[in-house]
Structures are given as C-alpha cells and as structure tokens.
Design a protein around this motif. Sequence first.
Motif, PDB file in Angstrom:
ATOM      1  N   MET A 154      23.313  59.550 -40.609  1.00 26.60           N
ATOM      2  CA  MET A 154      24.268  60.517 -41.150  1.00 26.60           C
ATOM      3  C   MET A 154      24.208  61.845 -40.401  1.00 26.60           C
ATOM      4  O   MET A 154      25.226  62.484 -40.191  1.00 26.60           O
ATOM      5  CB  MET A 154      24.033  60.729 -42.643  1.00 26.60           C
ATOM      6  N   THR A 155      23.027  62.261 -39.976  1.00 25.55           N
ATOM      7  CA  THR A 155      22.905  63.486 -39.180  1.00 25.55           C
ATOM      8  C   THR A 155      23.678  63.334 -37.875  1.00 25.55           C
ATOM      9  O   THR A 155      24.427  64.245 -37.471  1.00 25.55           O
ATOM     10  CB  THR A 155      21.426  63.812 -38.904  1.00 25.55           C
ATOM     11  N   LEU A 156      23.532  62.201 -37.223  1.00 26.69           N
ATOM     12  CA  LEU A 156      24.269  61.958 -35.981  1.00 26.69           C
ATOM     13  C   LEU A 156      25.773  61.923 -36.227  1.00 26.69           C
ATOM     14  O   LEU A 156      26.541  62.531 -35.487  1.00 26.69           O
ATOM     15  CB  LEU A 156      23.827  60.644 -35.341  1.00 26.69           C
ATOM     16  N   VAL A 157      26.194  61.197 -37.266  1.00 24.56           N
ATOM     17  CA  VAL A 157      27.619  61.109 -37.579  1.00 24.56           C
ATOM     18  C   VAL A 157      28.171  62.504 -37.880  1.00 24.56           C
ATOM     19  O   VAL A 157      29.249  62.866 -37.415  1.00 24.56           O
ATOM     20  CB  VAL A 157      27.874  60.128 -38.746  1.00 24.56           C
ATOM     21  N   ASP A 158      27.409  63.312 -38.624  1.00 24.06           N
ATOM     22  CA  ASP A 158      27.855  64.677 -38.944  1.00 24.06           C
ATOM     23  C   ASP A 158      28.013  65.544 -37.699  1.00 24.06           C
ATOM     24  O   ASP A 158      28.858  66.442 -37.670  1.00 24.06           O
ATOM     25  CB  ASP A 158      26.893  65.357 -39.917  1.00 24.06           C
ATOM     26  N   THR A 159      27.206  65.313 -36.674  1.00 20.63           N
ATOM     27  CA  THR A 159      27.347  66.103 -35.452  1.00 20.63           C
ATOM     28  C   THR A 159      28.562  65.661 -34.632  1.00 20.63           C
ATOM     29  O   THR A 159      29.095  66.441 -33.855  1.00 20.63           O
ATOM     30  CB  THR A 159      26.092  66.027 -34.560  1.00 20.63           C
ATOM     31  N   ILE A 160      28.969  64.415 -34.841  1.00 21.19           N
ATOM     32  CA  ILE A 160      30.076  63.853 -34.059  1.00 21.19           C
ATOM     33  C   ILE A 160      31.424  64.040 -34.758  1.00 21.19           C
ATOM     34  O   ILE A 160      32.432  64.319 -34.110  1.00 21.19           O
ATOM     35  CB  ILE A 160      29.834  62.355 -33.780  1.00 21.19           C
ATOM     36  N   LEU A 161      31.446  63.867 -36.083  1.00 19.97           N
ATOM     37  CA  LEU A 161      32.696  63.887 -36.836  1.00 19.97           C
ATOM     38  C   LEU A 161      32.696  64.976 -37.893  1.00 19.97           C
ATOM     39  O   LEU A 161      31.668  65.234 -38.498  1.00 19.97           O
ATOM     40  CB  LEU A 161      32.886  62.551 -37.581  1.00 19.97           C
ATOM     41  N   PRO A 162      33.848  65.529 -38.187  1.00 26.37           N
ATOM     42  CA  PRO A 162      33.932  66.419 -39.347  1.00 26.37           C
ATOM     43  C   PRO A 162      33.826  65.577 -40.623  1.00 26.37           C
ATOM     44  O   PRO A 162      34.038  64.368 -40.593  1.00 26.37           O
ATOM     45  CB  PRO A 162      35.328  67.044 -39.208  1.00 26.37           C
ATOM     46  N   LEU A 163      33.512  66.217 -41.745  1.00 24.19           N
ATOM     47  CA  LEU A 163      33.462  65.495 -43.016  1.00 24.19           C
ATOM     48  C   LEU A 163      34.836  64.926 -43.322  1.00 24.19           C
ATOM     49  O   LEU A 163      35.853  65.584 -43.071  1.00 24.19           O
ATOM     50  CB  LEU A 163      33.033  66.422 -44.148  1.00 24.19           C
ATOM     51  N   PRO A 164      34.892  63.708 -43.856  1.00 21.23           N
ATOM     52  CA  PRO A 164      36.209  63.128 -44.180  1.00 21.23           C
ATOM     53  C   PRO A 164      36.882  63.906 -45.299  1.00 21.23           C
ATOM     54  O   PRO A 164      36.222  64.422 -46.180  1.00 21.23           O
ATOM     55  CB  PRO A 164      35.876  61.696 -44.631  1.00 21.23           C
ATOM     56  N   ARG A 165      38.194  63.990 -45.222  1.00 21.86           N
ATOM     57  CA  ARG A 165      38.958  64.685 -46.254  1.00 21.86           C
ATOM     58  C   ARG A 165      39.186  63.721 -47.409  1.00 21.86           C
ATOM     59  O   ARG A 165      39.453  62.554 -47.197  1.00 21.86           O
ATOM     60  CB  ARG A 165      40.298  65.152 -45.705  1.00 21.86           C
ATOM     61  N   LYS A 166      39.127  64.257 -48.614  1.00 16.13           N
ATOM     62  CA  LYS A 166      39.360  63.407 -49.787  1.00 16.13           C
ATOM     63  C   LYS A 166      40.782  63.542 -50.259  1.00 16.13           C
ATOM     64  O   LYS A 166      41.447  64.476 -50.049  1.00 16.13           O
ATOM     65  CB  LYS A 166      38.397  63.787 -50.918  1.00 16.13           C
TER      66      LYS A 166
END
Length: 121
Positions: free
Chosen positions: A109-121
């Motif tokens: 999740m740390t890696l994904v957070d550095t690559i992608l913005p948080l998904p919009r709900k």
Amino acid sequence: MDDSRSIRTLLKIYLMARNFEFLEAESAEEGLKVAESGPVDLILTDFHMDGMNGADFAAQIRASMNPKLSKVPILMMTGDPNVAEVRALGQKAGISAFVRKPVSCAQLMTLVDTILPLPRK
C-alpha cells in the motif's frame, strides 16, 4: 499479474480493501490483452512467469501504440534471489517501482500510494 493464483488473490484483497478495481491475468500474454482492452491505472507484475517474464512484459507495455497504456505505472515483484539483476532488467524495461516478495500489505500500500493518488469515491 502473477502466475500464482494465491499471490493474485492476496493482491486482490489488499487492493480491493482500498476501493481499487482489480483485473487479473495468469500470464504476461493474457495481461497484455487485459491492459489493452480498457483503461488501467496501475499494473502489478511478477518477474518470473511462464512464457514472457515481467521485464519483457513491461517493455511491451512501454512500447504500446496506445499513449495512455504506455505511460501506466508498472510495479514489478519478485522472489528471485538475484534482486540486483532483476531490478536492473525491470528498470531498463521501464518499471516504475520494484518490490521483493513476500510483500506485506503495508509495504504494498505504501508503494501504491507513492504511485497513484487515492481513488475517488
């Protein structure tokens, strides 16, 4: 994409818990078809798979005629003991990030957070 169903299931659980949609493929060849069939925001791939390896897969994504697909971030995982060589092959192929397996949920999740913005709900 990973050729191990158990790894794919674990990744799916990790990512769906964060409201990411998850498309999966059992091979690099199948992964190319999935990636080309619609918009994707992130590609996760293993290095070792039957047929094409993760670095070759990443190189094909980067060479795509679809400009959006060719720029999609690629996270490559490996359990290979020769980490330096695998990382070098991946970087040459254009991967965005690299992680060693086994990977924890927090690390992923740390890696994904550095690559992608948080998904919009």
